[in-house]
Write a protein that holds these residues in place. Structure first.
Motif, PDB file in Angstrom:
ATOM      1  N   ASN A   1       0.863  -1.145  -0.039  1.00 16.41           N
ATOM      2  CA  ASN A   1      -0.244   0.249  -0.036  1.00 16.41           C
ATOM      3  C   ASN A   1       0.767   1.323  -0.084  1.00 16.41           C
ATOM      4  N   THR A   2       0.423   2.286  -0.861  1.00 18.36           N
ATOM      5  CA  THR A   2       1.343   3.353  -0.783  1.00 18.36           C
ATOM      6  C   THR A   2       0.509   4.800  -0.554  1.00 18.36           C
ATOM      7  N   GLY A   3      -0.588   4.281   0.273  1.00 20.75           N
ATOM      8  CA  GLY A   3      -1.346   5.436   0.644  1.00 20.75           C
ATOM      9  C   GLY A   3      -1.009   6.035   2.071  1.00 20.75           C
ATOM     10  N   ARG A   4      -1.586   6.426   3.080  1.00 22.47           N
ATOM     11  CA  ARG A   4      -1.650   7.142   4.142  1.00 22.47           C
ATOM     12  C   ARG A   4      -1.453   5.834   5.218  1.00 22.47           C
ATOM     13  N   HIS A   5      -1.677   4.754   4.912  1.00 18.54           N
ATOM     14  CA  HIS A   5      -1.446   3.494   5.899  1.00 18.54           C
ATOM     15  C   HIS A   5      -0.536   2.689   5.323  1.00 18.54           C
TER      16      HIS A   5
END
Length: 217
Positions: A60-64
């Motif tokens: 995952n490259t998002g905020r998580h």
């Protein structure tokens, strides 16, 4: 009050209700299961349980997202544990998380871009790990014991001791540890093989599961 404002009020009330229910569903994900206590004297075997190491989470490259360097170090450590377990003749069990139920799926789409929801390629086990012919079980809440097939496999293989690795340490790993301890399993958690997006919470949770009987190595 005009029909427009009435319709707007009804829509707003419905949305609020949906959000409340979605929040309830998310909270339910964080509850360990209870089950029948095992007789450990009849279960001499140990298994390595690899929890939720799926690309929707690990890549995952998002905020998580996990820090790539920390992720790769943990994946390498998990890979070594898998090789050690196999060479020792112990079972290796993979567990995948797939969020189910419209409330949970809605909540995950609202707060996390839909990761872990049905139909995504990222539900597969991370490419860095060799699954081989080992069993893969699916759960939809934090505790791996929520899948009856997982518990049945442990019984069939006379497994009374579990080594836990994977993610997230502060959620599914510690919840699985609690579910196992509640049933009388011997539980070991390999800290070098864990990932968490909330590392500040891990020390307290580590103390809690340690006090409950888990060994955190």
């Amino acid at each position: 009050m005009s029909a427009f404002w009435i319709a707007l009020f009804i829509a707003g009330t419905a949305l609020a209700g949906l959000l409340v229910y979605a929040g309830y569903c998310l909270r339910r994900l964080g509850t360990p299961t209870r089950g029948v206590a095992i007789d450990r004297s009849t279960r001499p075997n140990r298994a390595l349980v690899v929890i939720d190491v799926q690309e929707d989470f690990t890549r995952n490259t998002g905020r998580h997202a996990y820090d790539p360097a920390i992720r790769d170090k943990a994946l390498a450590a998990i890979g070594r544990e898998i090789a050690i377990a196999r060479s020792a003749g112990n079972d290796v069990i993979f567990v995948r998380n797939v969020f189910r139920g419209w409330g949970v799926v809605l909540a995950m789409k609202l707060v996390a871009g839909g990761i872990g929801t049905p139909g995504r390629e990222g539900l597969r086990i991370d490419r860095a790990l060799d699954v081989g012919e080992d069993p893969v079980f699916e759960k939809s809440i934090g505790d791996s014991f929520s899948d009856p097939g997982f518990e049945a496999f442990l019984a069939d293989r006379a497994i009374g001791a579990l080594t836990l690795v994977g993610l997230d340490a502060c959620h599914c790993v510690q919840l699985t540890a609690r579910g196992a301890l509640a049933r009388g399993y011997e539980v070991e958690v390999r800290e070098a093989c864990l990932l968490t997006v909330t590392p500040d919470k891990w020390p307290a949770l580590k103390r809690d599961i340690g006090a409950a009987g888990a060994q955190v190595a």
